[in-house]
Design an enzyme around this catalytic site. Structure first.
Site, PDB file in Angstrom:
ATOM      1  N   SER A 155       8.439   7.708  43.587  1.00 57.69           N
ATOM      2  CA  SER A 155       7.361   8.395  42.874  1.00 57.69           C
ATOM      3  C   SER A 155       6.444   7.361  42.253  1.00 57.69           C
ATOM      4  O   SER A 155       6.899   6.292  41.811  1.00 57.69           O
ATOM      5  CB  SER A 155       7.939   9.288  41.771  1.00 57.69           C
ATOM      6  OG  SER A 155       6.927   9.749  40.895  1.00 57.69           O
ATOM      7  N   TYR A 175      13.348  11.092  34.802  1.00 60.25           N
ATOM      8  CA  TYR A 175      12.948  11.218  36.207  1.00 60.25           C
ATOM      9  C   TYR A 175      12.350   9.907  36.716  1.00 60.25           C
ATOM     10  O   TYR A 175      12.757   9.373  37.749  1.00 60.25           O
ATOM     11  CB  TYR A 175      11.936  12.353  36.354  1.00 60.25           C
ATOM     12  CG  TYR A 175      11.363  12.506  37.741  1.00 60.25           C
ATOM     13  CD1 TYR A 175      12.031  13.251  38.713  1.00 60.25           C
ATOM     14  CD2 TYR A 175      10.153  11.906  38.094  1.00 60.25           C
ATOM     15  CE1 TYR A 175      11.512  13.395  39.989  1.00 60.25           C
ATOM     16  CE2 TYR A 175       9.630  12.039  39.358  1.00 60.25           C
ATOM     17  CZ  TYR A 175      10.308  12.790  40.309  1.00 60.25           C
ATOM     18  OH  TYR A 175       9.794  12.927  41.571  1.00 60.25           O
TER      19      TYR A 175
END
Length: 252
Positions: free
Chosen positions: A142, A157
Protein backbone atom coordinates in the site's frame (compact mmCIF):
# COMPACT_ATOMS: atom_id res chain seq x y z
CA UNK A 1 0.89 -23.61 -19.53
CA UNK A 2 2.19 -21.53 -16.67
CA UNK A 3 0.00 -21.32 -13.57
CA UNK A 4 -0.48 -18.55 -11.03
CA UNK A 5 -1.98 -18.67 -7.55
CA UNK A 6 -3.77 -15.40 -6.75
CA UNK A 7 -5.19 -14.92 -3.26
CA UNK A 8 -8.24 -12.77 -2.61
CA UNK A 9 -9.42 -12.76 -6.23
CA UNK A 10 -13.18 -12.63 -5.77
CA UNK A 11 -13.22 -8.85 -6.32
CA UNK A 12 -11.11 -5.73 -6.71
CA UNK A 13 -7.39 -5.86 -7.33
CA UNK A 14 -7.11 -9.62 -6.90
CA UNK A 15 -9.90 -10.25 -9.38
CA UNK A 16 -8.29 -7.92 -11.90
CA UNK A 17 -4.88 -9.51 -11.41
CA UNK A 18 -6.30 -12.99 -12.00
CA UNK A 19 -8.04 -11.89 -15.21
CA UNK A 20 -5.02 -9.98 -16.50
CA UNK A 21 -2.68 -12.89 -15.77
CA UNK A 22 -5.04 -15.25 -17.60
CA UNK A 23 -5.14 -12.90 -20.60
CA UNK A 24 -1.38 -13.40 -20.88
CA UNK A 25 -1.86 -17.14 -21.24
CA UNK A 26 -1.44 -18.48 -17.70
CA UNK A 27 -3.82 -20.70 -15.83
CA UNK A 28 -5.05 -19.34 -12.51
CA UNK A 29 -5.86 -20.87 -9.14
CA UNK A 30 -7.66 -18.11 -7.28
CA UNK A 31 -8.85 -17.91 -3.71
CA UNK A 32 -11.78 -16.39 -1.88
CA UNK A 33 -12.85 -16.19 1.75
CA UNK A 34 -16.56 -15.38 2.05
CA UNK A 35 -17.38 -14.11 -1.45
CA UNK A 36 -17.82 -17.40 -3.27
CA UNK A 37 -20.03 -15.86 -5.94
CA UNK A 38 -17.36 -13.29 -6.72
CA UNK A 39 -14.83 -16.09 -7.14
CA UNK A 40 -17.20 -17.90 -9.51
CA UNK A 41 -17.58 -14.66 -11.47
CA UNK A 42 -13.80 -14.40 -11.80
CA UNK A 43 -13.53 -17.99 -13.01
CA UNK A 44 -16.34 -17.43 -15.50
CA UNK A 45 -14.75 -14.27 -16.90
CA UNK A 46 -11.45 -16.09 -17.39
CA UNK A 47 -13.09 -19.10 -19.01
CA UNK A 48 -15.23 -16.95 -21.31
CA UNK A 49 -12.00 -15.44 -22.62
CA UNK A 50 -10.60 -18.89 -23.35
CA UNK A 51 -8.55 -19.30 -20.18
CA UNK A 52 -8.49 -21.90 -17.43
CA UNK A 53 -9.15 -21.16 -13.76
CA UNK A 54 -10.20 -22.81 -10.52
CA UNK A 55 -11.31 -21.30 -7.21
CA UNK A 56 -10.38 -22.52 -3.72
CA UNK A 57 -11.47 -21.20 -0.34
CA UNK A 58 -8.75 -19.73 1.88
CA UNK A 59 -8.85 -17.83 5.15
CA UNK A 60 -5.61 -15.84 5.04
CA UNK A 61 -5.83 -15.20 8.78
CA UNK A 62 -5.95 -18.91 9.72
CA UNK A 63 -2.52 -20.47 9.34
CA UNK A 64 -3.80 -23.79 10.70
CA UNK A 65 -5.64 -24.26 7.41
CA UNK A 66 -2.59 -23.73 5.22
CA UNK A 67 -1.38 -27.36 4.99
CA UNK A 68 -4.82 -28.46 3.77
CA UNK A 69 -4.84 -25.57 1.32
CA UNK A 70 -1.46 -26.67 -0.05
CA UNK A 71 -2.90 -30.14 -0.63
CA UNK A 72 -5.89 -28.60 -2.42
CA UNK A 73 -3.53 -26.58 -4.63
CA UNK A 74 -1.48 -29.69 -5.43
CA UNK A 75 -4.63 -31.61 -6.31
CA UNK A 76 -5.93 -28.80 -8.51
CA UNK A 77 -2.58 -28.51 -10.26
CA UNK A 78 -2.64 -32.22 -11.05
CA UNK A 79 -6.27 -32.51 -12.08
CA UNK A 80 -6.79 -29.22 -13.92
CA UNK A 81 -3.36 -28.31 -15.25
CA UNK A 82 -1.48 -31.63 -15.30
CA UNK A 83 1.26 -29.96 -13.28
CA UNK A 84 2.99 -30.69 -9.98
CA UNK A 85 4.12 -27.08 -9.49
CA UNK A 86 2.99 -23.53 -10.19
CA UNK A 87 4.94 -20.53 -11.45
CA UNK A 88 3.57 -17.36 -9.86
CA UNK A 89 2.16 -16.34 -6.49
CA UNK A 90 0.23 -13.13 -5.83
CA UNK A 91 -0.23 -12.40 -2.13
CA UNK A 92 -3.21 -10.07 -2.37
CA UNK A 93 -5.74 -11.35 0.19
CA UNK A 94 -6.18 -9.21 3.28
CA UNK A 95 -8.52 -6.75 4.93
CA UNK A 96 -8.52 -3.26 6.34
CA UNK A 97 -9.08 -1.98 9.82
CA UNK A 98 -9.25 1.57 11.09
CA UNK A 99 -8.73 2.88 14.62
CA UNK A 100 -6.69 5.61 16.23
CA UNK A 101 -3.65 4.35 18.13
CA UNK A 102 -5.20 5.27 21.48
CA UNK A 103 -8.35 3.31 20.58
CA UNK A 104 -6.84 0.18 18.99
CA UNK A 105 -7.52 -2.99 20.96
CA UNK A 106 -5.12 -5.90 21.14
CA UNK A 107 -7.74 -8.09 19.48
CA UNK A 108 -8.01 -5.70 16.52
CA UNK A 109 -4.23 -5.51 16.28
CA UNK A 110 -3.83 -9.30 16.29
CA UNK A 111 -6.53 -9.76 13.64
CA UNK A 112 -4.83 -7.32 11.29
CA UNK A 113 -1.40 -8.80 11.97
CA UNK A 114 -2.69 -12.29 11.17
CA UNK A 115 -4.29 -11.24 7.89
CA UNK A 116 -1.80 -8.71 6.59
CA UNK A 117 1.59 -10.10 7.62
CA UNK A 118 1.58 -13.46 9.40
CA UNK A 119 -0.80 -14.98 6.86
CA UNK A 120 1.10 -13.99 3.70
CA UNK A 121 4.42 -14.91 5.36
CA UNK A 122 3.41 -18.45 6.28
CA UNK A 123 1.30 -19.01 3.17
CA UNK A 124 4.34 -18.28 1.03
CA UNK A 125 6.41 -20.59 3.21
CA UNK A 126 3.77 -23.33 2.91
CA UNK A 127 3.48 -23.06 -0.87
CA UNK A 128 7.20 -22.64 -1.56
CA UNK A 129 7.80 -26.37 -2.23
CA UNK A 130 5.21 -26.16 -5.03
CA UNK A 131 6.59 -22.92 -6.54
CA UNK A 132 8.73 -23.67 -9.59
CA UNK A 133 12.30 -22.47 -9.91
CA UNK A 134 12.44 -19.35 -12.06
CA UNK A 135 9.01 -18.26 -10.86
CA UNK A 136 7.85 -14.96 -9.40
CA UNK A 137 6.00 -13.57 -6.39
CA UNK A 138 4.13 -10.28 -6.09
CA UNK A 139 3.01 -8.99 -2.70
CA UNK A 140 0.32 -6.31 -2.64
CA UNK A 141 1.29 -3.59 -0.17
CA UNK A 142 0.00 0.00 0.00
CA UNK A 143 1.19 3.53 -0.59
CA UNK A 144 0.13 4.20 3.01
CA UNK A 145 3.66 3.02 3.87
CA UNK A 146 5.17 6.08 2.19
CA UNK A 147 6.11 9.25 4.11
CA UNK A 148 3.80 11.51 2.08
CA UNK A 149 0.71 9.36 2.80
CA UNK A 150 -0.30 9.46 6.45
CA UNK A 151 -3.97 9.03 7.32
CA UNK A 152 -5.07 8.99 10.95
CA UNK A 153 -6.54 5.66 11.95
CA UNK A 154 -4.45 3.47 9.66
CA UNK A 155 -1.31 3.15 11.79
CA UNK A 156 -1.52 -0.62 12.26
CA UNK A 157 -2.60 -1.30 8.67
CA UNK A 158 0.19 0.85 7.23
CA UNK A 159 2.82 -0.56 9.60
CA UNK A 160 1.95 -4.12 8.63
CA UNK A 161 1.99 -3.26 4.93
CA UNK A 162 5.40 -1.71 5.60
CA UNK A 163 6.50 -5.02 7.09
CA UNK A 164 5.47 -6.69 3.81
CA UNK A 165 7.66 -4.24 1.90
CA UNK A 166 10.65 -5.29 3.99
CA UNK A 167 9.69 -8.96 3.71
CA UNK A 168 9.55 -8.59 -0.07
CA UNK A 169 13.17 -7.52 -0.14
CA UNK A 170 14.26 -10.42 2.04
CA UNK A 171 12.24 -12.90 0.00
CA UNK A 172 13.90 -11.57 -3.14
CA UNK A 173 17.31 -12.19 -1.60
CA UNK A 174 16.60 -15.65 -0.20
CA UNK A 175 14.59 -16.98 -3.15
CA UNK A 176 17.09 -15.72 -5.72
CA UNK A 177 19.09 -18.92 -5.35
CA UNK A 178 16.18 -20.61 -7.14
CA UNK A 179 15.80 -17.85 -9.71
CA UNK A 180 12.53 -16.68 -8.13
CA UNK A 181 11.85 -12.95 -8.39
CA UNK A 182 9.89 -11.16 -5.66
CA UNK A 183 8.40 -7.66 -5.87
CA UNK A 184 5.61 -5.73 -4.23
CA UNK A 185 3.05 -3.34 -5.66
CA UNK A 186 1.81 -0.40 -3.58
CA UNK A 187 -1.60 0.85 -4.74
CA UNK A 188 -3.02 4.20 -3.80
CA UNK A 189 -6.72 4.64 -3.10
CA UNK A 190 -8.45 2.26 -5.51
CA UNK A 191 -12.15 1.75 -6.22
CA UNK A 192 -12.62 -1.66 -4.59
CA UNK A 193 -14.57 -3.15 -1.68
CA UNK A 194 -11.79 -1.93 0.62
CA UNK A 195 -12.74 -0.65 4.09
CA UNK A 196 -16.19 -2.21 4.12
CA UNK A 197 -17.01 -1.11 0.57
CA UNK A 198 -16.43 2.54 1.42
CA UNK A 199 -16.56 3.86 -2.17
CA UNK A 200 -19.92 2.24 -2.93
CA UNK A 201 -21.42 3.35 0.38
CA UNK A 202 -19.97 6.87 0.29
CA UNK A 203 -19.69 7.96 -3.37
CA UNK A 204 -19.65 11.61 -2.29
CA UNK A 205 -16.05 11.23 -1.10
CA UNK A 206 -14.73 10.38 -4.56
CA UNK A 207 -14.53 13.87 -6.17
CA UNK A 208 -12.49 15.37 -3.33
CA UNK A 209 -10.30 12.28 -3.11
CA UNK A 210 -9.65 12.42 -6.86
CA UNK A 211 -8.11 15.86 -6.39
CA UNK A 212 -5.25 14.27 -4.42
CA UNK A 213 -4.13 12.35 -7.53
CA UNK A 214 -1.81 13.99 -10.06
CA UNK A 215 -3.68 12.17 -12.82
CA UNK A 216 -7.03 13.44 -11.57
CA UNK A 217 -8.95 10.31 -10.57
CA UNK A 218 -8.97 7.49 -8.05
CA UNK A 219 -7.49 4.19 -9.07
CA UNK A 220 -9.36 1.33 -10.72
CA UNK A 221 -8.58 -2.37 -10.11
CA UNK A 222 -7.18 -2.82 -13.62
CA UNK A 223 -4.66 -0.04 -13.01
CA UNK A 224 -3.08 -2.32 -10.43
CA UNK A 225 -3.92 -5.71 -11.91
CA UNK A 226 -2.09 -4.99 -15.15
CA UNK A 227 1.09 -4.03 -13.29
CA UNK A 228 0.94 -7.23 -11.25
CA UNK A 229 0.55 -9.27 -14.44
CA UNK A 230 3.49 -7.41 -16.02
CA UNK A 231 5.76 -8.12 -13.06
CA UNK A 232 5.02 -11.83 -13.36
CA UNK A 233 5.59 -11.85 -17.11
CA UNK A 234 8.69 -11.86 -19.28
CA UNK A 235 8.64 -8.06 -19.30
CA UNK A 236 9.43 -8.11 -15.57
CA UNK A 237 12.25 -10.62 -15.78
CA UNK A 238 14.96 -8.18 -14.55
CA UNK A 239 12.97 -6.65 -11.69
CA UNK A 240 13.25 -8.04 -8.18
CA UNK A 241 13.26 -6.75 -4.62
CA UNK A 242 11.26 -3.64 -5.55
CA UNK A 243 8.20 -1.98 -4.01
CA UNK A 244 6.51 -0.20 -6.92
CA UNK A 245 3.97 2.51 -6.16
CA UNK A 246 1.01 2.37 -8.55
CA UNK A 247 -1.11 5.31 -7.52
CA UNK A 248 -1.51 7.80 -10.34
CA UNK A 249 0.65 10.24 -8.40
CA UNK A 250 -1.43 10.36 -5.24
CA UNK A 251 -0.20 13.20 -3.00
CA UNK A 252 2.55 13.95 -5.50
Amino acid sequence: MKVAVVTGASSGIGQSAAVQIAKRGSGVILTYSSNEQGAKDTVREIEESGGTAAALRLDIGDTAGFPAFREAVAETLHETFRRDSFDHLVNNAGFAGMALIEETTEQEFDKLAAGLFKGPFFLTQTLLPLLADGGAVVNVTSNSTLPQVTVSGYSVYAALKGAMVVLTRYMAKEFSTRGIRVNSVAPGATRTRFADDAFAKNPEIIPDLAKTFALGRVGEPDDIGMVIAMLLSEEGRWITGQDIEVSGGQNL
